[in-house]
Enzyme design. Structure first.
Site, PDB file in Angstrom:
ATOM      1  N   ASP A  87       6.496 -12.903 -45.262  1.00 50.03           N
ATOM      2  CA  ASP A  87       7.619 -13.122 -46.181  1.00 50.03           C
ATOM      3  C   ASP A  87       7.438 -12.294 -47.450  1.00 50.03           C
ATOM      4  O   ASP A  87       7.893 -12.678 -48.518  1.00 50.03           O
ATOM      5  CB  ASP A  87       7.751 -14.606 -46.521  1.00 50.03           C
ATOM      6  CG  ASP A  87       6.470 -15.171 -47.154  1.00 50.03           C
ATOM      7  OD1 ASP A  87       5.444 -14.465 -47.117  1.00 50.03           O
ATOM      8  OD2 ASP A  87       6.503 -16.302 -47.668  1.00 50.03           O
ATOM      9  N   ASP A 101       7.852 -12.052 -53.185  1.00 49.87           N
ATOM     10  CA  ASP A 101       7.268 -13.008 -52.249  1.00 49.87           C
ATOM     11  C   ASP A 101       8.163 -14.251 -52.212  1.00 49.87           C
ATOM     12  O   ASP A 101       8.521 -14.819 -53.253  1.00 49.87           O
ATOM     13  CB  ASP A 101       5.850 -13.395 -52.685  1.00 49.87           C
ATOM     14  CG  ASP A 101       5.152 -14.226 -51.623  1.00 49.87           C
ATOM     15  OD1 ASP A 101       4.588 -13.608 -50.712  1.00 49.87           O
ATOM     16  OD2 ASP A 101       5.188 -15.472 -51.722  1.00 49.87           O
ATOM     17  N   LEU A 102       8.563 -14.675 -50.998  1.00 45.70           N
ATOM     18  CA  LEU A 102       9.470 -15.821 -50.858  1.00 45.70           C
ATOM     19  C   LEU A 102       8.732 -17.121 -51.155  1.00 45.70           C
ATOM     20  O   LEU A 102       7.581 -17.311 -50.747  1.00 45.70           O
ATOM     21  CB  LEU A 102      10.057 -15.859 -49.450  1.00 45.70           C
ATOM     22  CG  LEU A 102      10.849 -14.615 -49.010  1.00 45.70           C
ATOM     23  CD1 LEU A 102      11.440 -14.844 -47.628  1.00 45.70           C
ATOM     24  CD2 LEU A 102      11.945 -14.277 -50.007  1.00 45.70           C
TER      25      LEU A 102
END
Length: 687
Positions: free
Chosen positions: A594, A551-552
């Site tokens: 994202d 996960d960004l």
């Protein structure tokens, strides 16, 4: 000069012969009335025979139509019952377990008696291992059935007790607890052979492919438990089975089918009730008997509505094979007196009376000659019109048509006709191809397999639909779909279409269904499939795999401040860096927004080393993503949080691994982001 003219003897002989012929003709004319009478009687008799035969043919056509209708009704109705069974199997597939009240509600909603007349019930037979028999009996008794037991009694290698049967009426309750698998050791009177039920259950268990999880199978003739001693006429019966396997189990092999079977959905049918609900006014006047298999005997007789009419001699009799979900029945049909009374006997008599009234031979002969001439002209006109229609169809068909003359051994084919659509598709004129060998004009035909298809059809005479295949030579390329058949003249015909555009659309649709449109990484659907394949291989090879949830961090401000266009560029670059960090056998997927998943399908190490191997890859990804980005004049700094789960330590299936990797990722975010966490049991308490 004067010439002396005399009469040649030859002229005399000619006149004599002509007179003799005329005299003979006059003598023959005297017999004209007898000739008229003889011809009239012959023609009258023939017309009467034709009229009688036509009447018989009309009744035969009606008989054949009713036979076809009966056959169609039986096969169509049994196909409907198979779909009902598949619906019940869907109930089991959609549930972890199906309780008695759920089964009752589902079966009641079907309203079998109203919507599916002929089916006597829906049941479920559960496989009970011997070591679990008593525990199973106790459990059923606690459900409110204190007298429940598996019958017939006796020790066996396996039991298959009927635990659900709806409607739960007096007849069906007789099957409650019955072990259908026992009929090999305990056959019932009235069955065609011992083990009929068991054989059908085993065929159902072993049938089908993983995609369809088994086919419907029916048993041979049996005597159902629902037949009661008070019944005036005991009815023959049969049973339809569908296998129920463990949900989520692999069913790729026969061994897996047998290992993962948990029971059977089944339906009992009383044959007379079933046939009476199917056959309607269209089959009135016919006696229809149904036999199990090919043998027509009392042993295999399943249905005979007029057993008392065994001594009649019917006008029409036939037999038809029925395909009942892969099982063969034979339908023997003969006409009854009520149907045969429909034979038109008045028309032949009218023909006789009319023909006798014809008195003039010339009128009769003229009518016959005109009629024959008209028929000849009509036939010639019909043939000419047919030829014109065929030519017009050939010229105007949107599909390409090529006709070939085959060599005596059926190995080589010369093009004899080529329609305009074929010219358009192949970008070549008919004048350039007619008279030439097909391999000379289309050198790539052997590679597509079409040449072998032509040879097969020429040899067997059976038409073939040749699926879409890619053709290419120096002149053209594209996808072609062919239908090949053989004419009675021995010529071969190929009808084909250019399906290139359709194939491209199908390929594009397939790609869009499995890949993310922005990053071109696999999407969740394709990733799920690859995870399942990797798990199956890991279980089989006793190896490990790792699943990462990526996960960004700080991605939302990029979208909010710089816009989605910059955000999209950033996601593409992240995807590229992900792929640079992985082996060719690994998979990275974008699952939304994202969020990304990374699959490492094999880790060749033991416990802690396996986790360390996964951590090394995860840290490599974390480092790569945290490097600065130069995108459209903007310098961006983001990071990522990664959660790692390893099979089998952290989960035995896809759902557990995804859940634990996601849990580890949230712990990574909670510890300041831009780091990697591997799942451990203590995380469960914090979540």
């Amino acid at each position: 000069m004067v010439t002396n003219t005399t009469i040649s003897p030859s002229h005399h002989h000619s006149d004599t012969a002509r007179l003799a012929r005329m005299s003979k003709g006059l003598r023959l004319v005297r017999f004209l009335p007898l000739l008229v009478l003889a011809v009239s009687l012959i023609v009258t008799h023939q017309l009467w025979q034709d009229a009688r035969q036509n009447a018989m043919q009309d009744l035969q056509a009606d008989f054949d139509s009713r036979v076809h209708e009966a056959k169609t009704q039986v096969e169509r109705r049994m196909a409907t019952y198979e779909q009902v069974m598949r619906g019940v199997r869907g109930l089991f597939a959609a549930s972890i377990s199906v309780e008695r009240d759920e089964f009752h509600e589902y079966a009641s909603a079907l309203r079998l008696e109203e919507n599916y007349p002929g089916i006597r019930g829906i049941g479920f037979a559960l496989i009970v291992p011997p070591q679990q028999k008593q525990r199973h009996i106790d459990a059923i008794r606690k459900q409110g059935f204190p007298d429940y037991n598996i019958h017939p009694e006796g020790a066996r290698e396996i039991y298959t007790s009927v635990i659900y049967i709806e409607p739960f009426d007096e007849r069906n309750r007789r099957a409650f607890g019955y072990d259908m698998y026992s009929d090999l050791e305990h056959p019932r009177d009235g069955d065609t052979a011992p083990g009929v039920r068991r054989a059908a259950m085993e065929r159902a268990r072993d049938s089908g492919r993983a995609a369809i999880s088994g086919k419907a199978v029916i048993s041979g003739k049996v005597r159902l438990l629902m037949e009661m001693e008070t019944d005036k006429q005991v009815q023959a019966g049969f049973l339809m089975y569908l296998p129920i396997y463990r949900n989520g189990a692999s069913l790729d092999t026969l061994a897996e089918h047998r290992a993962n079977i948990v029971g059977w959905v089944y339906a009992p049918f009383r044959m007379d009730d079933l046939m009476n609900s199917m056959l309607d006014v269209h089959t009135a006047g016919l006696d229809i008997e149904i036999y199990d298999g090919d043998e027509l005997s009392d042993r295999t007789l399943m249905h005979d509505p007029s057993r008392h009419d065994a001594g009649i001699s019917p006008l029409f009799r036939t037999a038809r094979s029925l395909d009942i979900v892969g099982h063969k029945w034979t339908m023997a049909i003969h006409s009854l007196p009520g149907f045969e009374m429909r034979l038109d006997r008045e028309k032949p008599q009218i023909v006789v009376n009319t023909a006798i009234s014809v008195s003039l031979l010339l009128t009769l002969l003229a009518w016959l000659l005109v009629r024959d001439q008209q028929r000849t002209l009509q036939t010639a006109k019909y043939l000419a019109e047919n030829e014109a229609r065929l030519r017009e169809m050939f010229e105007n068909l949107n599909s390409g048509v090529a006709i070939y003359h085959a060599s005596p051994d059926g190995r080589d084919f010369t093009i004899t006709a080529f329609n305009p659509a074929a010219e358009r598709i192949e970008k070549i004129g008919s004048a350039e191809v007619i008279g030439r060998n097909v391999t000379e004009v289309f050198p790539g035909i052997a590679e597509t397999g079409l040449l072998e298809a032509l040879r097969r059809v020429w040899k067997s005479g059976a038409a073939e639909h040749f699926p879409a295949s890619f053709y290419q030579d120096e002149r053209i390329s594209g996808w072609r779909e062919n239908y090949v058949f053989k004419l009675s003249s021995g010529e071969m015909v190929a009808i084909y279409d250019d399906v290139t555009e359709r194939k491209l659309q199908e390929d594009q649709t397939q790609y869009q269904a499995h890949y993310d449109a922005l990053t071109h990484l696999p999407n969740r659907t394709l990733m799920t499939d690859r995870i399942r394949q990797a798990l199956a291989k890991a279980k089989r090879d006793k190896s490990r795999l790792a699943l990462m949830f990526v996960d960004l961090d700080k991605f939302k401000p990029v979208n909010d401040e710089l816009g989605h266009d910059i955000g999209d560029l950033l996601l593409k670059e992240v995807a590229r860096r992900l792929q640079d960090c992985m082996r060719e056998s690994d998979t990275a997927a974008r699952t939304g927004g994202d969020e990304f998943l990374v699959l490492l399908p094999t880790i060749d190490a033991e416990n802690i080393e396996a986790e360390q191997d996964a951590m090394l890859v995860a840290e490599k990804i974390c480092h790569a993503i945290s490097q600065p980005y130069e995108l459209a004049g903007h310098r961006l700094d983001i990071s990522c949080s990664i959660g790692v789960a390893v099979y089998p330590e952290h989960g035995s299936d896809e759902e557990q691994l995804l859940k634990h990797a996601d849990m580890a990722m949230y712990h990574a975010k909670g510890d300041g982001r831009n780091n990697v966490k591997i799942f451990h049991a203590g995380m469960r308490a914090k979540s």
